[in-house]
Design a protein around this motif. Structure first.
Motif, PDB file in Angstrom:
ATOM      1  N   LEU A  29       0.824  -1.205   0.000  1.00 10.11           N
ATOM      2  CA  LEU A  29       0.000   0.000   0.000  1.00 10.11           C
ATOM      3  C   LEU A  29       0.861   1.258   0.000  1.00 10.11           C
ATOM      4  O   LEU A  29       0.660   2.164  -0.812  1.00 10.11           O
ATOM      5  N   TYR A  30       1.833   1.323   0.891  1.00 10.07           N
ATOM      6  CA  TYR A  30       2.682   2.508   0.987  1.00 10.07           C
ATOM      7  C   TYR A  30       3.488   2.709  -0.292  1.00 10.07           C
ATOM      8  O   TYR A  30       3.615   3.832  -0.779  1.00 10.07           O
ATOM      9  N   SER A  31       4.022   1.634  -0.835  1.00 12.59           N
ATOM     10  CA  SER A  31       4.779   1.745  -2.091  1.00 12.59           C
ATOM     11  C   SER A  31       3.893   2.260  -3.207  1.00 12.59           C
ATOM     12  O   SER A  31       4.310   3.110  -4.003  1.00 12.59           O
ATOM     13  N   TYR A  32       2.673   1.743  -3.263  1.00 13.25           N
ATOM     14  CA  TYR A  32       1.740   2.198  -4.302  1.00 13.25           C
ATOM     15  C   TYR A  32       1.434   3.685  -4.137  1.00 13.25           C
ATOM     16  O   TYR A  32       1.482   4.452  -5.098  1.00 13.25           O
ATOM     17  N   ILE A  33       1.111   4.106  -2.909  1.00 14.10           N
ATOM     18  CA  ILE A  33       0.748   5.508  -2.665  1.00 14.10           C
ATOM     19  C   ILE A  33       1.922   6.444  -2.965  1.00 14.10           C
ATOM     20  O   ILE A  33       1.736   7.512  -3.551  1.00 14.10           O
ATOM     21  N   GLY A  35       4.307   5.962  -5.161  1.00 13.12           N
ATOM     22  CA  GLY A  35       4.397   6.042  -6.618  1.00 13.12           C
ATOM     23  C   GLY A  35       3.282   6.871  -7.223  1.00 13.12           C
ATOM     24  O   GLY A  35       3.509   7.670  -8.138  1.00 13.12           O
ATOM     25  N   LYS A  36       2.074   6.701  -6.718  1.00 13.50           N
ATOM     26  CA  LYS A  36       0.921   7.435  -7.240  1.00 13.50           C
ATOM     27  C   LYS A  36       1.072   8.928  -6.956  1.00 13.50           C
ATOM     28  O   LYS A  36       0.796   9.758  -7.825  1.00 13.50           O
ATOM     29  N   ALA A  37       1.490   9.277  -5.765  1.00 14.82           N
ATOM     30  CA  ALA A  37       1.697  10.695  -5.432  1.00 14.82           C
ATOM     31  C   ALA A  37       2.734  11.309  -6.368  1.00 14.82           C
ATOM     32  O   ALA A  37       2.574  12.449  -6.831  1.00 14.82           O
ATOM     33  N   ASP A  38       3.775  10.545  -6.666  1.00 20.51           N
ATOM     34  CA  ASP A  38       4.815  11.027  -7.575  1.00 20.51           C
ATOM     35  C   ASP A  38       4.242  11.282  -8.972  1.00 20.51           C
ATOM     36  O   ASP A  38       4.542  12.302  -9.584  1.00 20.51           O
ATOM     37  N   THR A  39       3.398  10.377  -9.468  1.00 22.06           N
ATOM     38  CA  THR A  39       2.809  10.579 -10.799  1.00 22.06           C
ATOM     39  C   THR A  39       1.856  11.777 -10.818  1.00 22.06           C
ATOM     40  O   THR A  39       1.604  12.347 -11.872  1.00 22.06           O
ATOM     41  N   LEU A  40       1.334  12.149  -9.662  1.00 24.15           N
ATOM     42  CA  LEU A  40       0.458  13.318  -9.557  1.00 24.15           C
ATOM     43  C   LEU A  40       1.241  14.606  -9.299  1.00 24.15           C
ATOM     44  O   LEU A  40       0.662  15.656  -9.018  1.00 24.15           O
ATOM     45  N   ASN A  41       2.575  14.506  -9.377  1.00 24.54           N
ATOM     46  CA  ASN A  41       3.480  15.642  -9.141  1.00 24.54           C
ATOM     47  C   ASN A  41       3.350  16.219  -7.732  1.00 24.54           C
ATOM     48  O   ASN A  41       3.489  17.422  -7.520  1.00 24.54           O
ATOM     49  N   CYS A  42       3.075  15.343  -6.794  1.00 22.05           N
ATOM     50  CA  CYS A  42       2.994  15.719  -5.386  1.00 22.05           C
ATOM     51  C   CYS A  42       4.226  15.175  -4.674  1.00 22.05           C
ATOM     52  O   CYS A  42       4.799  14.180  -5.100  1.00 22.05           O
ATOM     53  N   VAL A  70      -6.834  13.431  -2.651  1.00 21.46           N
ATOM     54  CA  VAL A  70      -7.298  12.380  -1.744  1.00 21.46           C
ATOM     55  C   VAL A  70      -8.184  11.382  -2.478  1.00 21.46           C
ATOM     56  O   VAL A  70      -8.023  10.173  -2.326  1.00 21.46           O
ATOM     57  N   LYS A  71      -9.114  11.877  -3.280  1.00 23.24           N
ATOM     58  CA  LYS A  71     -10.013  10.993  -4.037  1.00 23.24           C
ATOM     59  C   LYS A  71      -9.202  10.064  -4.938  1.00 23.24           C
ATOM     60  O   LYS A  71      -9.468   8.857  -5.008  1.00 23.24           O
ATOM     61  N   ASN A  72      -8.204  10.616  -5.602  1.00 22.85           N
ATOM     62  CA  ASN A  72      -7.368   9.829  -6.502  1.00 22.85           C
ATOM     63  C   ASN A  72      -6.579   8.769  -5.737  1.00 22.85           C
ATOM     64  O   ASN A  72      -6.545   7.597  -6.131  1.00 22.85           O
ATOM     65  N   GLY A  75      -9.132   6.097  -4.028  1.00 22.35           N
ATOM     66  CA  GLY A  75      -9.775   5.246  -5.027  1.00 22.35           C
ATOM     67  C   GLY A  75      -8.814   4.289  -5.708  1.00 22.35           C
ATOM     68  O   GLY A  75      -9.068   3.085  -5.806  1.00 22.35           O
ATOM     69  N   SER A  76      -7.688   4.817  -6.163  1.00 18.81           N
ATOM     70  CA  SER A  76      -6.751   3.964  -6.896  1.00 18.81           C
ATOM     71  C   SER A  76      -6.049   2.970  -5.975  1.00 18.81           C
ATOM     72  O   SER A  76      -5.778   1.839  -6.380  1.00 18.81           O
ATOM     73  N   SER A  77      -5.771   3.345  -4.719  1.00 15.56           N
ATOM     74  CA  SER A  77      -5.083   2.415  -3.813  1.00 15.56           C
ATOM     75  C   SER A  77      -5.991   1.259  -3.398  1.00 15.56           C
ATOM     76  O   SER A  77      -5.537   0.115  -3.319  1.00 15.56           O
TER      77      SER A  77
END
Length: 150
Positions: A29-33, A35-42, A70-72, A75-77
């Motif tokens: 979960l943490y690895s996914y989040i 990576g996802k935050a990085d793709t969202l430029n956060c 947060v929604k992104n 939802g995706s995680s």
């Protein structure tokens, strides 16, 4: 892009505060989040939590709303965990989240608090304001200036 220094402490819980984040799922979960935050430029400064909730310290650019981020992530995680991990219990997040803005001077202590979540819960040294998670709006109280009446 304008110069920006925006820091947020986000917290949300698993559905019905069920203990759905096992140590094995936590890593995924943490690895996914991250990576996802990085793709969202956060910029994800810290992530931590327990079996039933998660905390993030994140910088979200002004081109994106906090609610959108947060929604992104939520939802995706949950979709990711349900699709990749053969899980007999469906993983889902509770509706709503907590958000607190931070100043740059508060960043280090907020990061330490999030990274040490398990220890804070074991030692009962949690910040009660950050740990209360409901799905109802709880806005700040209004500040009233007496000078406005003059």
């Amino acid at each position: 892009m304008a110069m920006w220094r925006l820091y947020y402490h986000l917290v949300w819980a698993t559905k019905e505060r069920q203990p759905l984040i096992s140590p094995a799922k936590e890593t995924e979960l943490y690895s996914y989040i991250i990576g996802k935050a990085d793709t969202l430029n956060c910029i994800l400064h810290a992530i931590g939590g327990t079996e039933n909730h998660i905390h993030l310290i994140v910088s979200i650019p002004p081109t994106q709303s906090i609610a959108e981020f947060v929604k992104n992530i939520k939802g995706s995680s949950s979709r990711y965990l349900n699709q990749t991990l053969q899980n007999p219990n469906k993983f889902s997040w509770q509706e709503g989240y907590g958000v607190f803005s931070l100043g740059q001077k508060q960043l280090d202590s907020a990061v330490a608090y999030v990274i040490n979540q398990k220890e804070h819960h074991l030692q009962k040294t949690t910040n009660s304001h950050l740990e209360q998670i409901t799905d109802q709006d709880n806005p700040p109280t209004r500040w009233h200036s007496n000078s406005a009446e003059n």
